[in-house]
Design a protein around this motif. Sequence first.
Motif, short mmCIF file in Angstrom:
data_model
loop_
_atom_site.label_atom_id
_atom_site.label_comp_id
_atom_site.label_asym_id
_atom_site.label_seq_id
_atom_site.Cartn_x
_atom_site.Cartn_y
_atom_site.Cartn_z
N VAL A 100 14.28 22.30 28.89
CA VAL A 100 14.06 23.25 27.97
C VAL A 100 15.50 24.22 27.94
O VAL A 100 15.82 24.83 29.23
CB VAL A 100 12.66 23.92 28.00
CG1 VAL A 100 12.81 25.02 26.85
CG2 VAL A 100 11.75 23.16 27.91
N TYR A 101 16.01 24.42 26.76
CA TYR A 101 17.13 25.34 26.64
C TYR A 101 16.50 26.61 26.03
O TYR A 101 15.93 26.48 25.04
CB TYR A 101 18.18 25.02 25.87
CG TYR A 101 18.79 23.69 26.68
CD1 TYR A 101 19.71 24.07 27.49
CD2 TYR A 101 18.45 22.58 26.34
CE1 TYR A 101 20.48 22.89 28.15
CE2 TYR A 101 19.05 21.38 27.08
CZ TYR A 101 20.05 21.52 27.93
OH TYR A 101 20.66 20.64 28.71
N SER A 102 16.70 27.75 26.56
CA SER A 102 16.52 29.08 26.00
C SER A 102 17.30 30.28 26.25
O SER A 102 18.40 29.98 27.07
CB SER A 102 15.08 29.57 26.50
OG SER A 102 15.22 29.83 28.04
N ARG A 103 17.43 31.16 25.43
CA ARG A 103 18.45 32.24 25.45
C ARG A 103 17.89 33.17 26.70
O ARG A 103 16.59 33.51 26.67
CB ARG A 103 18.37 33.04 24.16
CG ARG A 103 18.96 32.20 23.22
CD ARG A 103 19.04 33.07 21.86
NE ARG A 103 20.02 34.11 22.00
CZ ARG A 103 20.35 35.09 21.30
NH1 ARG A 103 19.53 35.00 20.03
NH2 ARG A 103 21.35 35.91 21.64
N PRO A 104 18.88 33.63 27.56
CA PRO A 104 18.52 34.64 28.43
C PRO A 104 18.19 35.78 28.07
O PRO A 104 18.29 36.53 27.20
CB PRO A 104 19.75 34.79 29.39
CG PRO A 104 20.77 34.70 28.66
CD PRO A 104 20.25 33.57 27.46
N HIS A 105 17.08 36.62 28.88
CA HIS A 105 16.43 37.68 28.28
C HIS A 105 15.74 37.88 27.41
O HIS A 105 15.57 38.85 26.44
CB HIS A 105 17.38 38.79 28.58
CG HIS A 105 18.14 39.11 29.76
ND1 HIS A 105 17.53 39.55 31.00
CD2 HIS A 105 19.58 38.70 30.17
CE1 HIS A 105 18.46 39.27 31.93
NE2 HIS A 105 19.72 39.02 31.47
N HIS A 106 14.82 36.76 26.88
CA HIS A 106 14.13 36.53 25.60
C HIS A 106 12.73 36.08 26.09
O HIS A 106 12.67 35.18 27.01
CB HIS A 106 14.88 35.82 24.40
CG HIS A 106 16.15 36.40 23.80
ND1 HIS A 106 15.79 36.96 22.56
CD2 HIS A 106 17.15 36.55 24.00
CE1 HIS A 106 16.97 37.44 22.32
NE2 HIS A 106 17.90 37.31 23.34
N ALA A 107 11.73 36.41 25.31
CA ALA A 107 10.56 35.96 25.59
C ALA A 107 10.48 34.64 25.14
O ALA A 107 11.07 33.88 24.12
CB ALA A 107 9.75 36.59 24.99
N ASN A 108 9.70 33.68 25.91
CA ASN A 108 9.51 32.29 25.59
C ASN A 108 8.07 31.94 24.98
O ASN A 108 7.12 32.65 25.74
CB ASN A 108 9.60 31.38 26.79
CG ASN A 108 11.15 31.64 27.49
OD1 ASN A 108 12.36 31.33 26.79
ND2 ASN A 108 11.17 31.60 28.70
N VAL A 109 8.15 31.28 24.16
CA VAL A 109 6.66 30.72 23.64
C VAL A 109 6.20 29.67 24.60
O VAL A 109 6.74 28.62 24.80
CB VAL A 109 6.89 30.17 22.22
CG1 VAL A 109 5.50 29.86 21.85
CG2 VAL A 109 7.58 31.22 21.32
N VAL A 110 4.89 29.78 25.04
CA VAL A 110 4.16 28.98 25.99
C VAL A 110 3.28 28.03 24.92
O VAL A 110 2.45 28.55 24.36
CB VAL A 110 3.32 29.82 27.03
CG1 VAL A 110 2.58 28.75 27.73
CG2 VAL A 110 4.33 30.47 27.93
N GLU A 111 3.39 26.82 25.08
CA GLU A 111 2.47 26.07 24.33
C GLU A 111 1.63 25.17 25.19
O GLU A 111 1.98 24.99 26.14
CB GLU A 111 3.43 24.97 23.41
CG GLU A 111 4.55 25.80 22.53
CD GLU A 111 5.41 24.75 21.96
OE1 GLU A 111 5.50 23.68 22.67
OE2 GLU A 111 6.15 24.99 21.00
N ASP A 112 0.63 24.63 24.53
CA ASP A 112 -0.54 23.67 25.28
C ASP A 112 -0.07 22.61 25.16
O ASP A 112 1.30 22.11 24.68
CB ASP A 112 -2.09 24.04 24.76
CG ASP A 112 -2.05 23.67 23.24
OD1 ASP A 112 -1.09 23.41 22.80
OD2 ASP A 112 -3.16 23.92 22.85
N LEU B 129 22.81 29.89 26.75
CA LEU B 129 21.70 29.17 26.99
C LEU B 129 21.37 28.89 28.36
O LEU B 129 22.39 28.69 29.18
CB LEU B 129 21.44 27.89 26.42
CG LEU B 129 21.71 27.96 24.62
CD1 LEU B 129 21.65 26.50 24.16
CD2 LEU B 129 20.73 28.53 24.02
N VAL B 130 19.97 29.20 28.73
CA VAL B 130 19.68 28.93 30.10
C VAL B 130 19.05 27.37 30.14
O VAL B 130 17.99 27.51 29.36
CB VAL B 130 18.71 29.90 30.76
CG1 VAL B 130 18.05 29.60 32.08
CG2 VAL B 130 19.51 31.15 30.64
#
Length: 67
Positions: free
Chosen positions: A37-49, A27-28
């Motif tokens: 926020v923690y996300s997986r590297p080289h994956h698209a992230n969901v942008v929220e309002d 996780l990044v």
Amino acid sequence: MAVPKRKMSRSNTRHRRSQWKAQVPTLVKRQENGRTVYSRPHHANVVEDSAGTPMFLEYKGRKVADV
């Protein structure tokens, strides 16, 4: 699909299965709108309002797809 010619012994089956181990995903950690926020590297992230509604997918700061 390959079909085994002979029955595999219980000992060999269990020995083979015991070698499989689950791995923790890498996780990044990053800051987004004051939140960690923690996300997986080289994956698209969901942008929220601000209300939390997903708007689009982002990768490396660029919009790549609509949700």
